[in-house]
Scaffold this motif. Sequence first.
Motif, PDB file in Angstrom:
ATOM      1  N   UNK A   6      43.108  34.308  21.493  1.00 13.14           N
ATOM      2  CA  UNK A   6      42.622  35.669  21.718  1.00 13.14           C
ATOM      3  C   UNK A   6      41.128  35.746  21.402  1.00 13.14           C
ATOM      4  N   UNK A   7      40.371  36.249  22.360  1.00 14.63           N
ATOM      5  CA  UNK A   7      38.962  36.505  22.118  1.00 14.63           C
ATOM      6  C   UNK A   7      38.842  37.951  21.644  1.00 14.63           C
ATOM      7  N   UNK A   8      38.426  38.125  20.392  1.00 14.58           N
ATOM      8  CA  UNK A   8      38.397  39.466  19.811  1.00 14.58           C
ATOM      9  C   UNK A   8      37.106  40.191  20.203  1.00 14.58           C
ATOM     10  N   UNK A   9      37.266  41.374  20.750  1.00 17.82           N
ATOM     11  CA  UNK A   9      36.112  42.235  20.951  1.00 17.82           C
ATOM     12  C   UNK A   9      35.891  43.067  19.696  1.00 17.82           C
ATOM     13  N   UNK A  10      36.995  43.321  18.964  1.00 21.02           N
ATOM     14  CA  UNK A  10      36.920  44.177  17.783  1.00 21.02           C
ATOM     15  C   UNK A  10      38.130  43.882  16.902  1.00 21.02           C
ATOM     16  N   UNK A  11      37.920  43.924  15.583  1.00 19.03           N
ATOM     17  CA  UNK A  11      39.021  43.792  14.623  1.00 19.03           C
ATOM     18  C   UNK A  11      38.977  45.011  13.708  1.00 19.03           C
ATOM     19  N   UNK A  12      40.102  45.725  13.654  1.00 10.54           N
ATOM     20  CA  UNK A  12      40.170  46.955  12.863  1.00 10.54           C
ATOM     21  C   UNK A  12      41.118  46.734  11.687  1.00 10.54           C
ATOM     22  N   UNK A  13      40.650  47.054  10.482  1.00  9.35           N
ATOM     23  CA  UNK A  13      41.482  46.889   9.288  1.00  9.35           C
ATOM     24  C   UNK A  13      41.803  48.254   8.694  1.00  9.35           C
ATOM     25  N   UNK A  14      43.060  48.474   8.380  1.00 11.22           N
ATOM     26  CA  UNK A  14      43.520  49.756   7.857  1.00 11.22           C
ATOM     27  C   UNK A  14      44.475  49.531   6.691  1.00 11.22           C
ATOM     28  N   UNK A  26      52.105  55.604  14.119  1.00 11.22           N
ATOM     29  CA  UNK A  26      51.083  55.720  13.084  1.00 11.22           C
ATOM     30  C   UNK A  26      49.721  55.267  13.599  1.00 11.22           C
ATOM     31  N   UNK A  27      49.690  54.134  14.320  1.00 14.36           N
ATOM     32  CA  UNK A  27      48.423  53.618  14.834  1.00 14.36           C
ATOM     33  C   UNK A  27      47.840  54.521  15.915  1.00 14.36           C
ATOM     34  N   UNK A  28      48.707  55.092  16.766  1.00 14.07           N
ATOM     35  CA  UNK A  28      48.181  55.963  17.823  1.00 14.07           C
ATOM     36  C   UNK A  28      47.585  57.232  17.222  1.00 14.07           C
ATOM     37  N   UNK A  29      48.037  57.613  16.017  1.00 11.10           N
ATOM     38  CA  UNK A  29      47.442  58.750  15.306  1.00 11.10           C
ATOM     39  C   UNK A  29      46.130  58.332  14.639  1.00 11.10           C
ATOM     40  N   UNK A  30      46.125  57.152  14.050  1.00 12.26           N
ATOM     41  CA  UNK A  30      44.929  56.684  13.347  1.00 12.26           C
ATOM     42  C   UNK A  30      43.823  56.263  14.325  1.00 12.26           C
ATOM     43  N   UNK A  43      50.886  45.416  20.051  1.00 11.48           N
ATOM     44  CA  UNK A  43      51.938  44.974  19.127  1.00 11.48           C
ATOM     45  C   UNK A  43      52.788  43.889  19.784  1.00 11.48           C
ATOM     46  N   UNK A  44      53.197  44.118  21.047  1.00  7.19           N
ATOM     47  CA  UNK A  44      54.026  43.139  21.756  1.00  7.19           C
ATOM     48  C   UNK A  44      53.312  41.811  21.951  1.00  7.19           C
ATOM     49  N   UNK A  45      51.979  41.869  22.058  1.00  7.66           N
ATOM     50  CA  UNK A  45      51.188  40.642  22.232  1.00  7.66           C
ATOM     51  C   UNK A  45      50.861  39.960  20.908  1.00  7.66           C
ATOM     52  N   UNK A  46      51.393  40.476  19.809  1.00  6.40           N
ATOM     53  CA  UNK A  46      51.172  39.866  18.502  1.00  6.40           C
ATOM     54  C   UNK A  46      49.799  40.123  17.925  1.00  6.40           C
ATOM     55  N   UNK A  47      49.163  41.215  18.358  1.00 10.57           N
ATOM     56  CA  UNK A  47      47.788  41.500  17.933  1.00 10.57           C
ATOM     57  C   UNK A  47      47.710  42.537  16.818  1.00 10.57           C
ATOM     58  N   UNK A  48      48.876  42.931  16.298  1.00 13.33           N
ATOM     59  CA  UNK A  48      48.918  43.833  15.144  1.00 13.33           C
ATOM     60  C   UNK A  48      49.644  43.109  14.012  1.00 13.33           C
ATOM     61  N   UNK A  49      48.937  42.925  12.918  1.00 13.89           N
ATOM     62  CA  UNK A  49      49.501  42.210  11.774  1.00 13.89           C
ATOM     63  C   UNK A  49      49.663  43.161  10.598  1.00 13.89           C
ATOM     64  N   UNK A  50      50.811  43.065   9.947  1.00 11.28           N
ATOM     65  CA  UNK A  50      51.049  43.830   8.721  1.00 11.28           C
ATOM     66  C   UNK A  50      51.201  42.819   7.590  1.00 11.28           C
ATOM     67  N   UNK A  62      54.720  51.082   5.257  1.00 14.05           N
ATOM     68  CA  UNK A  62      54.953  51.372   3.845  1.00 14.05           C
ATOM     69  C   UNK A  62      53.612  51.607   3.164  1.00 14.05           C
ATOM     70  N   UNK A  63      53.661  52.305   2.084  1.00 17.96           N
ATOM     71  CA  UNK A  63      52.442  52.567   1.299  1.00 17.96           C
ATOM     72  C   UNK A  63      51.737  51.252   0.983  1.00 17.96           C
ATOM     73  N   UNK A  64      50.408  51.247   1.191  1.00 20.51           N
ATOM     74  CA  UNK A  64      49.542  50.114   0.859  1.00 20.51           C
ATOM     75  C   UNK A  64      49.716  48.921   1.784  1.00 20.51           C
ATOM     76  N   UNK A  65      50.437  49.083   2.904  1.00 16.07           N
ATOM     77  CA  UNK A  65      50.475  47.998   3.901  1.00 16.07           C
ATOM     78  C   UNK A  65      49.054  47.687   4.353  1.00 16.07           C
ATOM     79  N   UNK A  66      48.745  46.395   4.434  1.00 18.17           N
ATOM     80  CA  UNK A  66      47.435  45.929   4.927  1.00 18.17           C
ATOM     81  C   UNK A  66      47.589  45.623   6.414  1.00 18.17           C
ATOM     82  N   UNK A  67      46.990  46.455   7.262  1.00 16.20           N
ATOM     83  CA  UNK A  67      47.225  46.368   8.710  1.00 16.20           C
ATOM     84  C   UNK A  67      45.948  45.952   9.421  1.00 16.20           C
ATOM     85  N   UNK A  68      46.067  44.928  10.257  1.00 15.70           N
ATOM     86  CA  UNK A  68      44.941  44.441  11.058  1.00 15.70           C
ATOM     87  C   UNK A  68      45.277  44.591  12.539  1.00 15.70           C
TER      88      UNK A  68
END
Length: 311
Positions: A6-14, A26-30, A43-50, A62-68
Motif C-alpha cells: 500500500x502506498x500511503x497518501x495519509x496515515x491518521x491516528x486516533x 465511529x470512523x465515519x463520524x470522526x 476496513x475490508x482492504x485491511x487498512x484500518x488497524x486497532x 473500546x475505550x483507549x483503542x489505538x486506531x490507525x
Amino acid sequence: MDMSEIRKAEEIKLISEENGTRIDAWLSKMLDKYSRSYIQKLINDGLVLVNGTAVKSNYKVRMKDDITVQIPEPEVLDIVPEDIDVPILYEDEHIIVVDKPKGMVVHPAAGNYSGTLVNALMKHCGDNLSSINGVIRPGIVHRIDKDTSGVLVVAKSNEAHEKLSMMLKEHDINRVYIALVHGIIREEAGKIDAPIGRHPVDRKKMAVNTKNGRRAVTHFKVLERFKDATMLEVKLETGRTHQIRVHMSYIGYPIIGDTVYGRKKDKYNIEGQALHAKLLGFVHPITNEYMEFESELPEYFVKLLEELRRN
C-alpha cells in the motif's frame, strides 16, 4: 491485501473515547469527509488497524483503542481518453453535469472498455476526475443504464464525490424521469415500495426480492394516456440498479422497449427502454447552492410520443 504494497497518501491516528460503537460508524463520524462505504472499503482492504491488528467493520470500539487508518494514494487511471462529444450542462472545478445520450455506457466494464462516458470525460477533464471509485469508474457517483438517456452528475474532486455519495445515500438528490409504459394506468399517481435484489435464477437481472433485496421506493404520476400505453413522471426515492424498470414490470406496466424486464418484442420497434432522466436537482457539494438541471426529451422519445398520439 499486503500492507507493504500500500502506498500511503495519509496515515491518521486516533484514540477511541467510546465503548460499543461499530468501528465503521465511529470512523465515519470522526472522519466526516469520508463516506461510511469508503471507510468500510478501507476496513475490508485491511487498512484500518486497532491496536496494530486489522479488524472487520462490525468490530466494537473500546475505550483507549489505538486506531490507525491508512488512506491509500489514488490509483493511476489507465482507461484510454477518447474524443467523444457529450453535451455538458454545467461544469466547475468540483463537478460536471452531462446529458448522457441513449446507447452510451457510463463506465468501462467487461465487454465495454471504450466508447463510454468515462472515456469521453477523461479526454475532456484530463486528470481532474475523482479517484475514489478507482481506475474503472473515476468520478462516477451514480449511473443510468446504457439505453436510458438524460442528466448525470460526475465528481471531479474527491471531496465533491464523498458529499454527493452521502446525498444519494440520504435520498437528498431530486431525480425525475419520464417513462413510457405498456398498458393504461388508471390511478393518477402511485408509490411502489418493494425491495430489489439479484434475480434468484438469472444473476444478470435484478428482481423484486423480499428475502435478499434492499428497500426500493419509486413514485409515479400519470402525465398522458394513450390507446394502450401511459406516459409517466417517475421520481426515485432510492436508487437501486434498474429500479424503475424492475418496479414498473413488477406492477404489470413494463417500460416500452425494455426486452429484459418487459416484452421480448413490441410493435414500437425502438432499441432499448423508453426512459429518460429528465431532471436532476441537488445542493452543490462545495458551495451549498441548490442547483437543478433538465434535459429535453431526445428525438427517438419525441417520435414515439407522436406515434402514440396518432394512434
